[in-house]
Scaffold this motif. Structure first.
Motif, PDB file in Angstrom:
ATOM      1  N   GLY A 399       0.781  -1.197  -0.007  1.00  0.00           N
ATOM      2  CA  GLY A 399      -0.460  -0.088   0.134  1.00  0.00           C
ATOM      3  C   GLY A 399       1.003   1.294  -0.039  1.00  0.00           C
ATOM      4  N   LYS A 400       2.433   0.931  -0.223  1.00  0.00           N
ATOM      5  CA  LYS A 400       2.807   2.365   0.256  1.00  0.00           C
ATOM      6  C   LYS A 400       4.130   2.001  -0.833  1.00  0.00           C
ATOM      7  CE  LYS A 400       3.058   1.735   5.106  1.00  0.00           C
ATOM      8  NZ  LYS A 400       4.758   1.382   6.763  1.00  0.00           N
ATOM      9  N   VAL A 401       4.397   1.441  -1.740  1.00  0.00           N
ATOM     10  CA  VAL A 401       4.752   1.334  -3.198  1.00  0.00           C
ATOM     11  C   VAL A 401       4.214   0.699  -3.974  1.00  0.00           C
ATOM     12  CG1 VAL A 401       6.950   1.397  -1.624  1.00  0.00           C
ATOM     13  CG2 VAL A 401       6.656  -0.573  -2.104  1.00  0.00           C
ATOM     14  N   PRO A 402       4.247   0.139  -5.674  1.00  0.00           N
ATOM     15  CA  PRO A 402       3.447  -0.619  -6.224  1.00  0.00           C
ATOM     16  C   PRO A 402       3.810  -2.410  -5.872  1.00  0.00           C
ATOM     17  CG  PRO A 402       4.612   1.390  -7.997  1.00  0.00           C
ATOM     18  CD  PRO A 402       5.349   1.481  -5.576  1.00  0.00           C
ATOM     19  N   LYS A 403       3.014  -2.432  -6.418  1.00  0.00           N
ATOM     20  CA  LYS A 403       3.208  -3.767  -6.522  1.00  0.00           C
ATOM     21  C   LYS A 403       4.155  -4.693  -6.674  1.00  0.00           C
ATOM     22  CE  LYS A 403      -2.206  -4.462  -5.504  1.00  0.00           C
ATOM     23  NZ  LYS A 403      -3.110  -5.181  -5.642  1.00  0.00           N
ATOM     24  N   SER A 404       4.694  -3.940  -8.114  1.00  0.00           N
ATOM     25  CA  SER A 404       5.857  -4.595  -9.145  1.00  0.00           C
ATOM     26  C   SER A 404       6.523  -4.574  -8.355  1.00  0.00           C
ATOM     27  CB  SER A 404       5.766  -3.975 -10.002  1.00  0.00           C
ATOM     28  OG  SER A 404       5.429  -2.557  -9.980  1.00  0.00           O
ATOM     29  N   ALA A 405       6.712  -3.572  -7.185  1.00  0.00           N
ATOM     30  CA  ALA A 405       8.538  -3.462  -6.522  1.00  0.00           C
ATOM     31  C   ALA A 405       8.120  -4.225  -5.748  1.00  0.00           C
ATOM     32  CB  ALA A 405       8.543  -1.664  -5.810  1.00  0.00           C
ATOM     33  N   ILE A 406       7.416  -4.300  -4.736  1.00  0.00           N
ATOM     34  CA  ILE A 406       7.664  -5.024  -3.631  1.00  0.00           C
ATOM     35  C   ILE A 406       7.275  -6.755  -4.167  1.00  0.00           C
ATOM     36  CG2 ILE A 406       6.079  -6.285  -1.901  1.00  0.00           C
ATOM     37  CD1 ILE A 406       4.550  -4.425  -1.445  1.00  0.00           C
ATOM     38  N   MET A 407       7.057  -7.098  -5.450  1.00  0.00           N
ATOM     39  CA  MET A 407       7.325  -8.674  -6.430  1.00  0.00           C
ATOM     40  C   MET A 407       8.548  -8.777  -6.458  1.00  0.00           C
ATOM     41  SD  MET A 407       4.214  -8.801  -8.070  1.00  0.00           S
ATOM     42  CE  MET A 407       4.146  -9.640  -9.369  1.00  0.00           C
ATOM     43  N   ALA A 408       9.503  -7.406  -7.031  1.00  0.00           N
ATOM     44  CA  ALA A 408      10.616  -7.489  -7.315  1.00  0.00           C
ATOM     45  C   ALA A 408      12.168  -8.042  -6.430  1.00  0.00           C
ATOM     46  CB  ALA A 408      11.048  -6.494  -8.388  1.00  0.00           C
ATOM     47  N   MET A 409      11.804  -7.235  -5.057  1.00  0.00           N
ATOM     48  CA  MET A 409      12.362  -6.914  -4.005  1.00  0.00           C
ATOM     49  C   MET A 409      12.401  -8.621  -3.319  1.00  0.00           C
ATOM     50  SD  MET A 409      12.001  -5.074  -0.877  1.00  0.00           S
ATOM     51  CE  MET A 409      12.491  -5.197   0.703  1.00  0.00           C
ATOM     52  N   MET A 410      11.092  -9.229  -3.327  1.00  0.00           N
ATOM     53  CA  MET A 410      10.627 -10.490  -2.693  1.00  0.00           C
ATOM     54  C   MET A 410      10.954 -11.641  -3.762  1.00  0.00           C
ATOM     55  SD  MET A 410       9.584  -9.214  -0.111  1.00  0.00           S
ATOM     56  CE  MET A 410       9.610 -10.726   1.357  1.00  0.00           C
ATOM     57  N   GLY A 411      11.032 -11.487  -5.007  1.00  0.00           N
ATOM     58  CA  GLY A 411      11.591 -12.337  -5.575  1.00  0.00           C
ATOM     59  C   GLY A 411      10.103 -13.377  -6.341  1.00  0.00           C
ATOM     60  N   TRP A 412       8.981 -12.962  -5.757  1.00  0.00           N
ATOM     61  CA  TRP A 412       7.723 -13.317  -6.408  1.00  0.00           C
ATOM     62  C   TRP A 412       7.260 -13.143  -8.380  1.00  0.00           C
ATOM     63  CZ3 TRP A 412       5.992 -10.757  -1.936  1.00  0.00           C
ATOM     64  CH2 TRP A 412       6.162 -11.242  -0.546  1.00  0.00           C
ATOM     65  N   THR A 413       6.921 -13.561  -8.507  1.00  0.00           N
ATOM     66  CA  THR A 413       6.122 -14.073 -10.104  1.00  0.00           C
ATOM     67  C   THR A 413       4.860 -13.482 -10.224  1.00  0.00           C
ATOM     68  OG1 THR A 413       6.179 -16.101 -10.530  1.00  0.00           O
ATOM     69  CG2 THR A 413       8.271 -15.103 -10.688  1.00  0.00           C
TER      70      THR A 413
END
Length: 451
Positions: A399-413
């Motif tokens: 909710g604070k940054v784009p979902k795509s950024a969280i996914m890139a940081m955590m390694g989720w596809t």
């Protein structure tokens, strides 16, 4: 062809009739005593009825004989049409059902072929060790103990069901539904699913043993957990800072705290943060280590997590360096020692650190406590493990940054993977929308831009 025949065999002047059933096609013949009492002088063996002195009087004995005879033929037709098979107590069960014989007349009944618990205990004692499962293997000792435990605890788990007198033939779909509903009064869906499987297991064994079973038990019963949903705990940004600022004198525990903080702000798994897990690269044959100084490039960490290295090429993550991590790197002139030999020791340290930080808020858990299933309230530190690092990092960014950024940081596809880790309640997830409303920023366009 089948034949039903009544006989008076008593040596006394008054006695009970016997009934004999014979099914010639399979050479099956059984005889049992009925509770129908007649006198020797009034019994007409040829006409199979009690003599009467008046055409206006029809003895109750003849009514019972006709009733029993019809029940036997009806049961015969049902058994043949459903291909249920004829067992040793087939005839005596019919007599018992029709006349509801009192307890003192049931002494010679073979309970293990009639009653569920008696059959289950007999099967576990005499047949379990030779049972071959769907996997083609004999039942393991561990599984045997699970089935024994299930039978031993039936009455305790569902006290409203009379298991002592529960007949196998009465355990159709209606009973199974009742059984599941009783369990829902105390237990969660996962536990109920296991008991549901165990219950049907013994009914299937009874079918194999040619015992009369209501095969509607095979109809599946939906088991949905209607109890409160449990959200796995996470540490808020404020709580993470409290842990970071916590001073610990014990050197080993302080080292664990540093590793814990790194995991909380990077979202890396415990195997990457602590290096407790080493693996061999299948291509090079060399050891692969966890996070090291060489993975730090400027203000980012570029790293292939150990768990993903089995995939072709691995999945590289890019993690911005958090202010807390920056201070740690400056203090230690790089990454400090974070080695952990045993994961259990680290998990215990996590609980201790959170408690020492004074973080004792209550959370709900569905984990088994005190040998009982259900939902319990416990302090967060009792429920916390190393997995809380990854959950907290993802949840605090949501909710604070784009979902795509969280996914890139955590390694989720994909987003589904991400949403499994976001541990916000429904109210917390819509908090941002409420804030927009409170600020008077309610237009659809503004909501779209904020998404």
């Amino acid at each position: 062809m089948c034949n039903v025949y009544f006989r008076y065999r008593s040596k006394k002047d008054i006695g009970k009739l016997d009934v004999r059933f014979r099914y010639e096609e399979i050479n099956y013949e059984k005889q049992t005593t009925t509770p129908i009492i007649v006198s020797r002088k009034n019994w007409n063996q040829k006409k199979q009825r009690v003599r009467t002195s008046s055409k206006f009087v029809y003895p109750v004995e003849n009514t019972n004989i006709a009733k029993l005879k019809k029940a036997i033929y009806d049961k015969f037709n049902t058994t043949i049409s459903l291909n249920e098979g004829f067992h040793d107590n087939w005839l005596s069960d019919i007599v018992e059902d029709i006349f509801k014989r009192p307890e003192h007349e049931k002494k010679n009944v073979d309970r293990k072929r009639i009653y569920y618990v008696d059959f289950a205990k007999y099967w576990l004692k005499h047949h379990a060790k030779n049972h071959v499962g769907r996997n083609g293997k004999l039942m393991s000792k561990a599984n045997l103990e699970k089935y024994i435990d299930f039978i031993d605890k039936l009455e305790k788990k569902t006290p409203n069901i009379d298991y002592e007198n529960l007949k196998i033939k009465d355990m159709g779909n209606a009973f199974v539904v009742k059984f599941v509903k009783e369990l829902f009064k105390k237990y969660a869906a996962k536990s109920i699913s296991l008991d549901y499987t165990y219950l049907r297991f013994f009914l299937s064994r009874a079918v194999e043993d040619n015992i009369e079973v209501d095969k509607s038990y095979l109809k599946k019963v939906a088991i949905e957990d209607k109890k409160e949903t449990v959200i796995m705990p996470y540490l808020t940004s404020e709580e993470v800072e409290t842990i970071y600022r916590l001073e610990i004198e014990d050197k080993e525990l302080s080292r664990f705290k540093t590793a814990f903080v790194i995991g909380l702000v990077t979202g890396l798994r415990v195997s990457d943060v602590t290096g407790y897990h080493k693996r061999i690269n299948e291509e090079t044959g060399e050891k692969e280590y966890s996070l090291e100084n060489r993975h730090i490039e400027g203000n980012h960490i570029r790293y292939k997590p150990l768990k993903t290295r089995g995939a072709k090429g691995g999945i590289e993550v890019s993690i911005p360096i958090h202010p807390f991590l920056k201070e740690i790197l400056e203090e230690h002139n790089g990454l400090p020692d974070r080695s952990v030999k045993y994961l259990l020791k680290f998990n215990n340290a996590v609980k201790t650190i959170i408690e020492m930080a004074g973080i004792t808020r209550i959370v709900k858990t569905s984990q088994k406590k005190f040998l009982k299933d259900g939902i319990f309230e416990v302090p967060i530190y009792k429920e916390a493990t190393s997995h809380i690092m990854r959950q907290s990092a993802a949840t605090n960014l949501f909710g604070k940054v784009p979902k795509s950024a969280i996914m890139a940081m955590m390694g989720w596809t994909n987003e589904d993977q991400m949403l499994e880790y976001i541990k916000l309640s429904g109210i917390e997830r819509v908090k941002g929308i409420k804030e927009l409303y409170d600020n008077g920023n309610e237009s659809v366009e503004n909501l779209k831009r904020s998404a």
